[in-house]
Design a protein around this motif. Structure first.
Motif, PDB file in Angstrom:
ATOM      1  N   SER A 129       6.282   5.904   0.211  1.00  0.00           N
ATOM      2  CA  SER A 129       7.682   6.245  -0.096  1.00  0.00           C
ATOM      3  C   SER A 129       7.825   7.704  -0.537  1.00  0.00           C
ATOM      4  N   ASP A 130       6.700   8.362  -0.865  1.00  0.00           N
ATOM      5  CA  ASP A 130       6.725   9.789  -1.224  1.00  0.00           C
ATOM      6  C   ASP A 130       6.691  10.698   0.007  1.00  0.00           C
ATOM      7  N   ARG A 162      -2.820   1.996  -8.622  1.00  0.00           N
ATOM      8  CA  ARG A 162      -3.078   0.848  -7.754  1.00  0.00           C
ATOM      9  C   ARG A 162      -4.448   0.920  -7.072  1.00  0.00           C
ATOM     10  N   GLY A 211       1.245   9.122  -3.985  1.00  0.00           N
ATOM     11  CA  GLY A 211       1.020   7.828  -4.612  1.00  0.00           C
ATOM     12  C   GLY A 211       1.474   6.653  -3.779  1.00  0.00           C
ATOM     13  N   SER A 212       2.399   6.894  -2.858  1.00  0.00           N
ATOM     14  CA  SER A 212       2.934   5.811  -2.022  1.00  0.00           C
ATOM     15  C   SER A 212       3.491   6.425  -0.742  1.00  0.00           C
ATOM     16  N   ALA A 235       3.557  12.464  -6.793  1.00  0.00           N
ATOM     17  CA  ALA A 235       3.856  11.078  -7.168  1.00  0.00           C
ATOM     18  C   ALA A 235       5.141  11.068  -7.980  1.00  0.00           C
ATOM     19  N   GLY A 236       5.729   9.895  -8.042  1.00  0.00           N
ATOM     20  CA  GLY A 236       6.947   9.744  -8.830  1.00  0.00           C
ATOM     21  C   GLY A 236       6.718   8.836 -10.021  1.00  0.00           C
TER      22      GLY A 236
HETATM   23  C1  RP5 Z   1       4.631   6.119  -7.673  1.00  0.00           C
HETATM   24  O1  RP5 Z   1       5.600   5.144  -7.708  1.00  0.00           O
HETATM   25  C2  RP5 Z   1       4.630   6.620  -6.260  1.00  0.00           C
HETATM   26  O2  RP5 Z   1       4.123   7.911  -6.195  1.00  0.00           O
HETATM   27  C3  RP5 Z   1       6.075   6.553  -5.876  1.00  0.00           C
HETATM   28  O3  RP5 Z   1       6.737   7.789  -6.131  1.00  0.00           O
HETATM   29  C4  RP5 Z   1       6.627   5.480  -6.827  1.00  0.00           C
HETATM   30  C5  RP5 Z   1       7.148   4.269  -6.108  1.00  0.00           C
HETATM   31  O4  RP5 Z   1       6.139   3.727  -5.302  1.00  0.00           O
HETATM   32  P1  RP5 Z   1       6.456   2.508  -4.324  1.00  0.00           P
HETATM   33  O5  RP5 Z   1       6.930   1.374  -5.193  1.00  0.00           O
HETATM   34  O6  RP5 Z   1       7.526   2.988  -3.373  1.00  0.00           O
HETATM   35  O7  RP5 Z   1       5.183   2.189  -3.608  1.00  0.00           O
HETATM   36  O8  RP5 Z   1       3.385   5.645  -8.032  1.00  0.00           O
END
Ligand code: RP5
Length: 169
Positions: free
Chosen positions: A19-20, A47, A16-17, A71-72
């Motif tokens: 950051s994952d 997003r 998802g990002s 994803a988180g």
């Molecule tokens: C989730 O929000 C993403 O998979 C990630 O784990 C979390 C934070 O995303 P960022 O704000 O770091 O882009 O959708």
């Protein structure tokens, strides 16, 4: 278009990002360890929902056979991917945040009847990669033999630990 000798990827890894990535990298590492080419992408169910739908809808035609999505937080990525493809989808709840990944675990695992996501442990990207390899191996005898050897190696490691403990005790 640039030509490469790389075979077409059979496993798609989504997150998802960026950051994952520190968590999800383990899935790509497992695929590489088995010599299976994978593709790694960042896209978000919230997003960039259109990109996720397009990716998942075209995955079969592009040669992918298993998808891994991590994803988180409100982790809907794996579920949305599963909604758009007949391929098996493995979900990785990414930990962190105020709920330490419990939110991502529940969001990933609690899928409705008819749209399964095979969910691994929080942060379990390594097992997600391994499960994807095992799924591919059901139709690939050479890869199945590699999985057999991997499991034999795991067993050897445990026996070696036991032997060391017995010697030291
Ligand atoms: C989730 O929000 C993403 O998979 C990630 O784990 C979390 C934070 O995303 P960022 O704000 O770091 O882009 O959708």
């Amino acid at each position: 278009m640039a030509q490469t000798d790389q075979p077409a990827p059979r496993i798609g890894i989504l997150m998802g990002s960026d950051s994952d990535l520190p968590v999800m990298k383990a899935a790509a590492d497992v695929c590489a360890g088995f010599g299976v080419h994978c593709e790694v992408s960042v896209m978000s169910a919230h997003r960039t929902p259109g990109d996720v739908a397009e990716y998942a809808s075209s995955a079969v035609e592009r040669g992918l056979r298993v998808l891994i999505a991590g994803a988180g937080g409100a982790a809907h990525l794996a579920g949305v991917v599963a909604a758009h493809t007949p391929l098996p989808v493995i979900g990785v709840p990414v930990g962190g945040g105020s709920l330490n990944g419990l939110d991502a675990l529940l969001a990933t695992v609690q899928m409705p009847r008819g749209v399964p996501v095979a969910t691994v442990a929080i942060g379990g990207a390594s097992n997600a990669g391994l499960l994807a390899i095992q799924m591919l191996a059901t139709g690939d005898p050479a890869l199945l033999e590699q999985v057999r050897q991997y499991k034999a190696h795991l067993a050897d490691e445990v026996r070696e630990k036991n032997r060391k403990l017995a010697v030291g005790g």
